[in-house]
Scaffold this motif. Structure first.
Motif, PDB file in Angstrom:
ATOM      1  N   ILE A 272       0.548   0.453  -8.207  1.00 51.47           N
ATOM      2  CA  ILE A 272       1.666  -0.237  -8.862  1.00 51.47           C
ATOM      3  C   ILE A 272       1.175  -1.559  -9.437  1.00 51.47           C
ATOM      4  N   ASP A 273       0.538  -1.461 -10.609  1.00 51.07           N
ATOM      5  CA  ASP A 273       0.171  -2.675 -11.338  1.00 51.07           C
ATOM      6  C   ASP A 273       1.385  -3.121 -12.151  1.00 51.07           C
ATOM      7  N   LYS A 274       1.224  -4.139 -12.960  1.00 56.43           N
ATOM      8  CA  LYS A 274       2.365  -4.683 -13.718  1.00 56.43           C
ATOM      9  C   LYS A 274       2.961  -3.647 -14.674  1.00 56.43           C
ATOM     10  N   GLU A 275       2.084  -2.861 -15.303  1.00 59.67           N
ATOM     11  CA  GLU A 275       2.568  -1.845 -16.244  1.00 59.67           C
ATOM     12  C   GLU A 275       3.375  -0.769 -15.516  1.00 59.67           C
ATOM     13  N   ALA A 276       2.846  -0.297 -14.380  1.00 61.01           N
ATOM     14  CA  ALA A 276       3.555   0.733 -13.620  1.00 61.01           C
ATOM     15  C   ALA A 276       4.873   0.195 -13.080  1.00 61.01           C
ATOM     16  N   ALA A 277       4.874  -1.060 -12.636  1.00 62.02           N
ATOM     17  CA  ALA A 277       6.102  -1.663 -12.105  1.00 62.02           C
ATOM     18  C   ALA A 277       7.181  -1.727 -13.180  1.00 62.02           C
ATOM     19  N   THR A 278       6.795  -2.086 -14.387  1.00 59.32           N
ATOM     20  CA  THR A 278       7.749  -2.151 -15.493  1.00 59.32           C
ATOM     21  C   THR A 278       8.314  -0.768 -15.808  1.00 59.32           C
ATOM     22  N   ARG A 279       7.466   0.222 -15.779  1.00 58.53           N
ATOM     23  CA  ARG A 279       7.900   1.591 -16.056  1.00 58.53           C
ATOM     24  C   ARG A 279       8.863   2.082 -14.971  1.00 58.53           C
ATOM     25  N   LEU A 280       8.573   1.768 -13.722  1.00 60.98           N
ATOM     26  CA  LEU A 280       9.441   2.168 -12.619  1.00 60.98           C
ATOM     27  C   LEU A 280      10.793   1.465 -12.695  1.00 60.98           C
ATOM     28  N   ALA A 281      10.767   0.203 -13.078  1.00 58.57           N
ATOM     29  CA  ALA A 281      12.005  -0.581 -13.140  1.00 58.57           C
ATOM     30  C   ALA A 281      12.951  -0.073 -14.225  1.00 58.57           C
ATOM     31  N   ALA A 282      12.429   0.641 -15.200  1.00 60.11           N
ATOM     32  CA  ALA A 282      13.258   1.140 -16.303  1.00 60.11           C
ATOM     33  C   ALA A 282      13.922   2.474 -15.983  1.00 60.11           C
ATOM     34  N   MET A 283      13.620   3.046 -14.829  1.00 57.85           N
ATOM     35  CA  MET A 283      14.120   4.383 -14.496  1.00 57.85           C
ATOM     36  C   MET A 283      15.378   4.315 -13.638  1.00 57.85           C
ATOM     37  N   ASP A 284      16.264   5.289 -13.830  1.00 53.88           N
ATOM     38  CA  ASP A 284      17.451   5.443 -12.987  1.00 53.88           C
ATOM     39  C   ASP A 284      17.159   6.437 -11.863  1.00 53.88           C
ATOM     40  N   TYR A 285      18.024   6.442 -10.844  1.00 56.93           N
ATOM     41  CA  TYR A 285      17.939   7.391  -9.730  1.00 56.93           C
ATOM     42  C   TYR A 285      16.589   7.337  -9.024  1.00 56.93           C
ATOM     43  N   LEU A 286      16.041   6.140  -8.897  1.00 61.76           N
ATOM     44  CA  LEU A 286      14.708   5.986  -8.321  1.00 61.76           C
ATOM     45  C   LEU A 286      14.687   4.888  -7.264  1.00 61.76           C
ATOM     46  N   ASP A 287      14.035   5.185  -6.154  1.00 58.92           N
ATOM     47  CA  ASP A 287      13.836   4.212  -5.094  1.00 58.92           C
ATOM     48  C   ASP A 287      12.361   4.224  -4.714  1.00 58.92           C
ATOM     49  N   VAL A 288      11.804   3.053  -4.427  1.00 57.52           N
ATOM     50  CA  VAL A 288      10.384   2.933  -4.113  1.00 57.52           C
ATOM     51  C   VAL A 288      10.227   2.327  -2.718  1.00 57.52           C
ATOM     52  N   GLN A 289       9.396   2.968  -1.902  1.00 59.69           N
ATOM     53  CA  GLN A 289       9.087   2.462  -0.570  1.00 59.69           C
ATOM     54  C   GLN A 289       7.608   2.112  -0.493  1.00 59.69           C
ATOM     55  N   ILE A 290       7.319   0.850  -0.177  1.00 60.10           N
ATOM     56  CA  ILE A 290       5.938   0.411   0.017  1.00 60.10           C
ATOM     57  C   ILE A 290       5.645   0.410   1.510  1.00 60.10           C
ATOM     58  N   SER A 291       4.585   1.083   1.904  1.00 53.81           N
ATOM     59  CA  SER A 291       4.250   1.185   3.323  1.00 53.81           C
ATOM     60  C   SER A 291       3.428  -0.027   3.775  1.00 53.81           C
ATOM     61  N   ILE A 292       3.907  -0.679   4.825  1.00 56.16           N
ATOM     62  CA  ILE A 292       3.208  -1.792   5.468  1.00 56.16           C
ATOM     63  C   ILE A 292       3.340  -1.592   6.971  1.00 56.16           C
ATOM     64  N   ASP A 293       2.265  -1.772   7.698  1.00 58.79           N
ATOM     65  CA  ASP A 293       2.322  -1.552   9.146  1.00 58.79           C
ATOM     66  C   ASP A 293       1.827  -2.747   9.947  1.00 58.79           C
ATOM     67  N   GLY A 294       2.064  -3.921   9.420  1.00 60.80           N
ATOM     68  CA  GLY A 294       1.726  -5.129  10.159  1.00 60.80           C
ATOM     69  C   GLY A 294       2.241  -6.349   9.426  1.00 60.80           C
ATOM     70  N   HIS A 295       2.565  -7.389  10.174  1.00 59.20           N
ATOM     71  CA  HIS A 295       3.138  -8.600   9.574  1.00 59.20           C
ATOM     72  C   HIS A 295       2.080  -9.458   8.897  1.00 59.20           C
ATOM     73  N   ASP A 296       0.798  -9.143   9.138  1.00 56.78           N
ATOM     74  CA  ASP A 296      -0.278  -9.890   8.487  1.00 56.78           C
ATOM     75  C   ASP A 296      -1.419  -8.936   8.151  1.00 56.78           C
ATOM     76  N   ARG A 297      -2.405  -9.486   7.449  1.00 61.57           N
ATOM     77  CA  ARG A 297      -3.518  -8.672   6.952  1.00 61.57           C
ATOM     78  C   ARG A 297      -4.277  -8.013   8.098  1.00 61.57           C
ATOM     79  N   GLU A 298      -4.575  -8.755   9.141  1.00 62.05           N
ATOM     80  CA  GLU A 298      -5.381  -8.236  10.248  1.00 62.05           C
ATOM     81  C   GLU A 298      -4.695  -7.063  10.944  1.00 62.05           C
ATOM     82  N   THR A 299      -3.422  -7.224  11.258  1.00 60.25           N
ATOM     83  CA  THR A 299      -2.700  -6.178  11.982  1.00 60.25           C
ATOM     84  C   THR A 299      -2.525  -4.931  11.126  1.00 60.25           C
ATOM     85  N   ASN A 300      -2.098  -5.127   9.886  1.00 63.50           N
ATOM     86  CA  ASN A 300      -1.867  -3.996   8.986  1.00 63.50           C
ATOM     87  C   ASN A 300      -3.155  -3.243   8.692  1.00 63.50           C
ATOM     88  N   ASP A 301      -4.210  -3.960   8.346  1.00 63.32           N
ATOM     89  CA  ASP A 301      -5.437  -3.305   7.899  1.00 63.32           C
ATOM     90  C   ASP A 301      -6.144  -2.553   9.021  1.00 63.32           C
TER      91      ASP A 301
END
Length: 359
Positions: free
Chosen positions: A94-123
């Motif tokens: 999801i770079d800037k171009e992809a984000a713009t394309r996604l924002a223009a669509m209807d009936y769409l929801d995006v979930q970003i996966s994160i599994d930690g409150h900071d870089r060390e825990t998540n990574d």
């Protein structure tokens, strides 16, 4: 609803097994694409069937679904046919171009996966650089005015201790927090013993969620319902009743967490999806079941309905056993009395060996 519906309320569709990460709890053990994954034409034909069956939306995942070159073609075809799409991604594409394309669509929801409150825990769970990729994706979506993306967090021993911090990250990027249960599926079998929240953390999680009506949970935590008022969500195992999974090569499974031969109902290349959903002997058996025989006499059965089928199966228990994380402790008793080592016991032993060897 226990007896099933004419069409799934929603279903999960894994577009590819390919992924640029190798998360230690990945439910499908994703990494490499398969050569026989559904073609673009087959994907569109399946969407036509979803539309004709009036399926409200599909949860698209992977692997990393955005690595497919036809990703946008597929989701645009779905939304143009009024089949809503909720897709899960690690955010790396999801770079800037992809984000713009996604924002223009209807009936769409995006979930970003994160599994930690900071870089060390998540990574440590998702791989080096994955936290920064997810945050950059959220930033790009915010800049593109994408309305209310989701941050999807798996409840682990690490994340349960930092729920407020994770919620703060969501608010910073105009997102909504979604907490899901860790299941011992795929690579999660090996990590379950050291990632699954302790019993006290399960209670902490329940109490925190009980105070937060703005946090999404889906059907993840009905095994905790005996602790008090049921949390928002389905509060019953929907496998083969109201949900199912279509995998990248067209196999249909009972739920997203049971990618296993014993839970396969058919393949859309051999049989129409509607026929699989309506006539599968496997799905019929779930719809006719009154629940785990070991649970039906429990005073809390009406609240939890016996817990998660997948978690029982992949920890080596019978589907008639209580949920391993049963809030009343019945599942722990089943594991302790098992005649042979269960997968969760093996995983915990491996975890202890890792800790001992690192000292």
């Amino acid at each position: 609803m226990r007896k099933g519906l004419a069409s799934p309320i929603c279903l999960t569709w894994e577009l590819t097994y390919g992924c640029n990460l190798k998360c230690v709890h990945c439910l499908s053990s994703s990494g490499k694409r398969r050569a026989d994954e559904l073609t673009t034409k087959e994907c569109k034909s399946l969407i036509d069937r979803f539309r004709d069956m009036s399926i409200f939306y599909v949860n698209i995942g992977g692997g990393e679904p955005m690595i497919r070159r036809d990703f946008f073609e597929i989701i645009e075809y779905a939304t143009q046919n009024r089949v809503g799409v909720k897709f899960s991604t690690n955010g790396s594409r999801i770079d800037k171009e992809a984000a713009t394309r996604l924002a223009a669509m209807d009936y769409l929801d995006v979930q970003i996966s994160i599994d930690g409150h900071d870089r060390e825990t998540n990574d440590a769970i998702r791989g080096a650089g994955s936290f920064d990729m997810a945050i950059e994706a959220l930033s790009n979506l915010r800049d593109a005015n994408f309305k209310t993306p989701k941050i999807s967090v798996v409840a682990t021993r690490q994340s349960v201790e930092h729920l407020d911090d994770l919620d703060s990250i969501a608010k910073e990027y105009g997102a909504q927090l979604r907490i899901t249960r860790l299941r011992p599926s795929g690579r999660g079998v090996d990590s379950y013993g050291y990632l699954n929240p302790t019993s006290s953390q399960q209670r902490t999680l329940y109490e925190w969620l009980s105070r937060r009506s703005d946090v999404l949970t889906g059907d993840s935590f009905f095994h905790l319902s005996p602790l008090g008022e049921p949390l928002d969500g389905l509060n019953i195992c929907g496998a083969g009743r109201v949900v199912c999974l279509v995998d990248p090569v067209g196999e249909v499974y009972a739920c997203p967490f049971t990618i296993d031969e014993n839970f396969k109902a058919g393949n859309i290349r051999e049989m129409d999806f509607e026929e699989i959903w309506g006539t599968s002997d496997l799905f019929r058996s779930f719809r006719e079941s009154e629940g785990p025989t070991s649970c039906t006499s429990c005073s809390a059965f009406a609240a939890c309905n016996g817990g998660c089928m997948a978690t029982k199966y992949f920890t080596g228990l019978s589907l008639d056993d209580p949920d391993p994380d049963c809030a009343k402790g019945h599942g722990a008793n089943s594991i302790a009395s098992s005649a042979t080592p269960t997968l969760v016991q093996i995983s915990r032993k491996m975890a202890r060996q890792v800790v001992t060897s690192s000292r």
